[in-house]
Design an enzyme around this catalytic site. Structure first.
Site, PDB file in Angstrom:
ATOM      1  N   HIS A  45      12.869 -33.514   0.314  1.00 54.59           N
ATOM      2  CA  HIS A  45      11.904 -33.043  -0.692  1.00 54.59           C
ATOM      3  C   HIS A  45      12.548 -32.839  -2.065  1.00 54.59           C
ATOM      4  O   HIS A  45      11.846 -32.755  -3.065  1.00 54.59           O
ATOM      5  CB  HIS A  45      11.181 -31.773  -0.222  1.00 54.59           C
ATOM      6  CG  HIS A  45      12.005 -30.531  -0.228  1.00 54.59           C
ATOM      7  ND1 HIS A  45      12.590 -30.021   0.903  1.00 54.59           N
ATOM      8  CD2 HIS A  45      12.351 -29.694  -1.242  1.00 54.59           C
ATOM      9  CE1 HIS A  45      13.246 -28.916   0.596  1.00 54.59           C
ATOM     10  NE2 HIS A  45      13.119 -28.700  -0.712  1.00 54.59           N
ATOM     11  N   ASP A  92      13.079 -34.034   6.762  1.00 53.44           N
ATOM     12  CA  ASP A  92      13.392 -33.464   5.445  1.00 53.44           C
ATOM     13  C   ASP A  92      14.883 -33.561   5.141  1.00 53.44           C
ATOM     14  O   ASP A  92      15.500 -32.612   4.673  1.00 53.44           O
ATOM     15  CB  ASP A  92      12.899 -32.023   5.318  1.00 53.44           C
ATOM     16  CG  ASP A  92      12.881 -31.546   3.859  1.00 53.44           C
ATOM     17  OD1 ASP A  92      12.882 -32.414   2.946  1.00 53.44           O
ATOM     18  OD2 ASP A  92      12.893 -30.326   3.630  1.00 53.44           O
ATOM     19  N   GLY A 166      15.105 -24.134  -4.455  1.00 55.68           N
ATOM     20  CA  GLY A 166      16.219 -24.547  -5.298  1.00 55.68           C
ATOM     21  C   GLY A 166      17.563 -24.450  -4.586  1.00 55.68           C
ATOM     22  O   GLY A 166      18.451 -25.237  -4.850  1.00 55.68           O
ATOM     23  N   ASN A 167      17.727 -23.477  -3.671  1.00 54.83           N
ATOM     24  CA  ASN A 167      19.008 -23.453  -2.976  1.00 54.83           C
ATOM     25  C   ASN A 167      18.893 -23.933  -1.542  1.00 54.83           C
ATOM     26  O   ASN A 167      19.832 -23.851  -0.777  1.00 54.83           O
ATOM     27  CB  ASN A 167      19.739 -22.105  -3.094  1.00 54.83           C
ATOM     28  CG  ASN A 167      19.191 -20.981  -2.258  1.00 54.83           C
ATOM     29  OD1 ASN A 167      18.066 -21.024  -1.788  1.00 54.83           O
ATOM     30  ND2 ASN A 167      19.983 -19.939  -2.101  1.00 54.83           N
ATOM     31  N   SER A 168      17.719 -24.493  -1.200  1.00 54.57           N
ATOM     32  CA  SER A 168      17.667 -25.228   0.068  1.00 54.57           C
ATOM     33  C   SER A 168      18.379 -26.549  -0.176  1.00 54.57           C
ATOM     34  O   SER A 168      18.550 -26.980  -1.300  1.00 54.57           O
ATOM     35  CB  SER A 168      16.216 -25.447   0.498  1.00 54.57           C
ATOM     36  OG  SER A 168      15.538 -26.246  -0.431  1.00 54.57           O
TER      37      SER A 168
END
Length: 169
Positions: A45, A92, A166-168
């Site tokens: 994503h 993902d 954002g930090n995935s």
């Protein structure tokens, strides 16, 4: 301890910024998993545009500076161009390749999932949208999840470490 994990691995964690010609974009985190071939693992994503289901037109990767200042204009310099090599939207996951790596960049060692147990300590390094660059959060493995979202083979670990947009990756 978390500080040792951070010191050892944060240089192998990258910020990924993606953009389309229209000005829209996405940001996320990735991890160098093959330094020899300049390959980074991230979430699909992050690098696949929702509207087109294809990679973003421009993908730039930033590596951690020697000294973080907290000022993104000074900390985000020398962008490296990347291209998507492969992705799986259901899982993902995406693999990207950068033009070059900073000297001395090493791959993050991946453990075997069978060696992970509930209660194990974990650390997450990333770039939450509202929380800074190369942040560190810690926690424990809370549970194991098989076939997450009814996707065969999408096995995951749930953690109580703070992970935000954002930090995935």
């Amino acid at each position: 301890p978390a500080v040792q994990v951070y010191e050892k691995t944060s240089k192998s964690v990258v910020l990924i910024l993606c953009a389309a010609g229209s000005g829209s974009g996405e940001l996320g985190t990735g991890s160098v998993i093959d330094a020899g071939r300049r390959r980074i693992l991230t979430n699909a994503h992050v690098v696949i545009q929702d509207s087109t289901r294809k990679p973003w037109a421009r993908i730039h990767v930033y590596f951690k500076p020697a000294k973080l200042t907290g000022d993104s204009e000074r900390d985000l310099v020398d962008a490296v161009t990347a291209k998507v090599i492969a992705w799986d939207s259901a899982l993902d996951l995406a693999l990207i390749e950068v033009d070059r790596l900073p000297a001395g960049t090493q791959a993050i060692a991946l453990g075997h999932p069978d060696s992970v147990s509930i209660g194990d300590r974990v650390a997450a390094i990333g770039h939450p949208e509202q929380g800074g660059l190369w942040t560190l959060t810690t926690g424990v493995i809370s549970t194991l999840l098989a076939d997450l979202g009814s996707v065969k083979g999408k096995d995951a670990f749930q953690t109580d470490a703070s992970i935000n947009r954002g930090n995935s990756g």
